[in-house]
Design a protein around this motif. Sequence first.
Motif, PDB file in Angstrom:
ATOM      1  N   ILE A 210      -6.002  -6.447   9.131  1.00 53.95           N
ATOM      2  CA  ILE A 210      -4.621  -7.256   9.217  1.00 53.95           C
ATOM      3  C   ILE A 210      -3.675  -6.460   8.057  1.00 53.95           C
ATOM      4  CG2 ILE A 210      -3.415  -9.317   8.850  1.00 53.95           C
ATOM      5  CD1 ILE A 210      -6.179 -10.717   9.718  1.00 53.95           C
ATOM      6  N   SER A 211      -4.084  -6.238   6.999  1.00 53.08           N
ATOM      7  CA  SER A 211      -3.344  -5.809   6.038  1.00 53.08           C
ATOM      8  C   SER A 211      -2.895  -4.383   6.268  1.00 53.08           C
ATOM      9  CB  SER A 211      -4.157  -5.853   4.523  1.00 53.08           C
ATOM     10  OG  SER A 211      -5.198  -5.065   4.634  1.00 53.08           O
ATOM     11  N   GLN A 212      -3.673  -3.731   6.813  1.00 50.96           N
ATOM     12  CA  GLN A 212      -3.312  -2.099   7.051  1.00 50.96           C
ATOM     13  C   GLN A 212      -2.500  -2.180   8.333  1.00 50.96           C
ATOM     14  OE1 GLN A 212      -6.319   0.984   6.747  1.00 50.96           O
ATOM     15  NE2 GLN A 212      -7.815  -0.434   5.798  1.00 50.96           N
TER      16      GLN A 212
ATOM     17  N   GLY B 270      -9.473  -8.217  -1.011  1.00 48.97           N
ATOM     18  CA  GLY B 270      -9.920  -6.868  -1.527  1.00 48.97           C
ATOM     19  C   GLY B 270      -8.890  -5.888  -0.766  1.00 48.97           C
ATOM     20  N   ASP B 271      -7.699  -6.177  -0.587  1.00 45.76           N
ATOM     21  CA  ASP B 271      -6.600  -5.687   0.148  1.00 45.76           C
ATOM     22  C   ASP B 271      -5.930  -4.661  -1.035  1.00 45.76           C
ATOM     23  OD1 ASP B 271      -7.266  -6.609   2.492  1.00 45.76           O
ATOM     24  OD2 ASP B 271      -5.923  -8.021   2.310  1.00 45.76           O
ATOM     25  N   GLU B 272      -5.459  -3.401  -0.706  1.00 47.03           N
ATOM     26  CA  GLU B 272      -4.949  -2.780  -1.923  1.00 47.03           C
ATOM     27  C   GLU B 272      -3.867  -1.913  -1.145  1.00 47.03           C
ATOM     28  OE1 GLU B 272      -8.478  -1.566  -4.814  1.00 47.03           O
ATOM     29  OE2 GLU B 272      -6.553  -0.437  -4.829  1.00 47.03           O
TER      30      GLU B 272
ATOM     31  N   ALA C  43      -5.957 -18.369   4.860  1.00 41.56           N
ATOM     32  CA  ALA C  43      -6.626 -17.426   4.141  1.00 41.56           C
ATOM     33  C   ALA C  43      -6.271 -15.860   4.610  1.00 41.56           C
ATOM     34  CB  ALA C  43      -8.214 -17.355   4.434  1.00 41.56           C
ATOM     35  N   ARG C  44      -5.763 -15.684   5.614  1.00 45.32           N
ATOM     36  CA  ARG C  44      -5.199 -14.274   6.062  1.00 45.32           C
ATOM     37  C   ARG C  44      -3.626 -14.174   5.858  1.00 45.32           C
ATOM     38  NH1 ARG C  44      -9.482 -12.109   8.589  1.00 45.32           N
ATOM     39  NH2 ARG C  44      -8.717 -10.437   7.378  1.00 45.32           N
ATOM     40  N   VAL C  45      -3.025 -15.054   5.695  1.00 50.24           N
ATOM     41  CA  VAL C  45      -1.516 -15.100   5.334  1.00 50.24           C
ATOM     42  C   VAL C  45      -1.190 -13.781   4.429  1.00 50.24           C
ATOM     43  CG1 VAL C  45       0.657 -15.982   4.610  1.00 50.24           C
ATOM     44  CG2 VAL C  45      -1.000 -17.092   6.092  1.00 50.24           C
ATOM     45  N   LYS C  46      -1.997 -13.743   3.122  1.00 46.52           N
ATOM     46  CA  LYS C  46      -1.673 -12.968   2.417  1.00 46.52           C
ATOM     47  C   LYS C  46      -1.894 -11.478   2.573  1.00 46.52           C
ATOM     48  CE  LYS C  46      -2.345 -15.412  -2.142  1.00 46.52           C
ATOM     49  NZ  LYS C  46      -2.851 -15.755  -3.286  1.00 46.52           N
ATOM     50  N   CYS C  47      -3.063 -11.287   3.737  1.00 46.93           N
ATOM     51  CA  CYS C  47      -3.148 -10.149   3.983  1.00 46.93           C
ATOM     52  C   CYS C  47      -2.097  -9.354   4.703  1.00 46.93           C
ATOM     53  CB  CYS C  47      -4.334 -10.175   5.210  1.00 46.93           C
ATOM     54  SG  CYS C  47      -6.012 -10.773   4.225  1.00 46.93           S
ATOM     55  N   ALA C  48      -1.485 -10.265   5.489  1.00 45.86           N
ATOM     56  CA  ALA C  48      -0.527  -9.644   6.366  1.00 45.86           C
ATOM     57  C   ALA C  48       0.856  -9.513   5.639  1.00 45.86           C
ATOM     58  CB  ALA C  48      -0.015 -10.880   7.653  1.00 45.86           C
TER      59      ALA C  48
ATOM     60  N   VAL D 287      -1.982  -5.831  -4.970  1.00 48.90           N
ATOM     61  CA  VAL D 287      -3.542  -6.014  -4.660  1.00 48.90           C
ATOM     62  C   VAL D 287      -3.602  -7.550  -4.156  1.00 48.90           C
ATOM     63  CG1 VAL D 287      -5.763  -6.336  -5.577  1.00 48.90           C
ATOM     64  CG2 VAL D 287      -4.226  -4.273  -6.451  1.00 48.90           C
ATOM     65  N   ASN D 288      -4.505  -7.766  -3.311  1.00 48.01           N
ATOM     66  CA  ASN D 288      -5.016  -9.023  -2.772  1.00 48.01           C
ATOM     67  C   ASN D 288      -6.360  -9.319  -3.160  1.00 48.01           C
ATOM     68  OD1 ASN D 288      -5.374 -11.465  -1.334  1.00 48.01           O
ATOM     69  ND2 ASN D 288      -5.221 -10.579   0.507  1.00 48.01           N
ATOM     70  N   PRO D 289      -6.646 -10.034  -4.398  1.00 43.68           N
ATOM     71  CA  PRO D 289      -7.867 -10.246  -4.718  1.00 43.68           C
ATOM     72  C   PRO D 289      -8.744 -11.132  -3.672  1.00 43.68           C
ATOM     73  CG  PRO D 289      -6.411 -11.052  -6.181  1.00 43.68           C
ATOM     74  CD  PRO D 289      -5.520 -10.421  -5.232  1.00 43.68           C
TER      75      PRO D 289
HETATM   76 ZN    ZN Z   1      -7.071  -8.756   3.944  1.00 39.41          ZN
END
Ligand code: ZN
Length: 160
Positions: A73-75, A47-49, A131-136, A42-44
């Motif tokens: 980005i996460s997907q 909100g990515d899971e 801020a978007r690095v965790k998404c990737a 999870v990336n709180p």
């Molecule tokens: Zn994200």
Amino acid sequence: DRILRGPVMKVEDLYQEIILDHYRSKHHSGLREPYDAEVQHVNPTCGDEVRLRVRLEGDTVADVSYDAMGCSISQASTSVMTDLVIGRDVAYDLGLYEEFLAMMQSKGQIEPDEERLEDGIAFAGVAKFPARVKCALIGWSAFRDAVMRAQSASSKEMEQ
Ligand code: ZN
């Protein structure tokens, strides 16, 4: 000015297009059997899971299946990752993980290796936005975690 900006815009547009393509039709999506390990990351912040399963056959990553929710980005990054790691050697894939991680943490300073990272190069642009690095990274770190668990499960079996 237009001459200088032209090519830069083109690369950014291409990156954007790759990310949207994977987001719209995710590769290898859905949870499948059989599998050796399942993890949930999870990336709180965003909100990515990602719920992800790994199937190993010997030293080969036979399958990676997942259920991803959250931002594009996460997907998209999870989709790209599965294209790169499925059917390849575990050690090779963990090397790719390290390479992708280094690129994402470089704040745009590392030029991605297109031969190895293929569509993964699209996230070089994202690396400039902390801020978007965790998404990737969420799909990649879930993959690494699942591989570690699958390997430790199989080494316990060998001991018995
Ligand atoms: Zn994200």
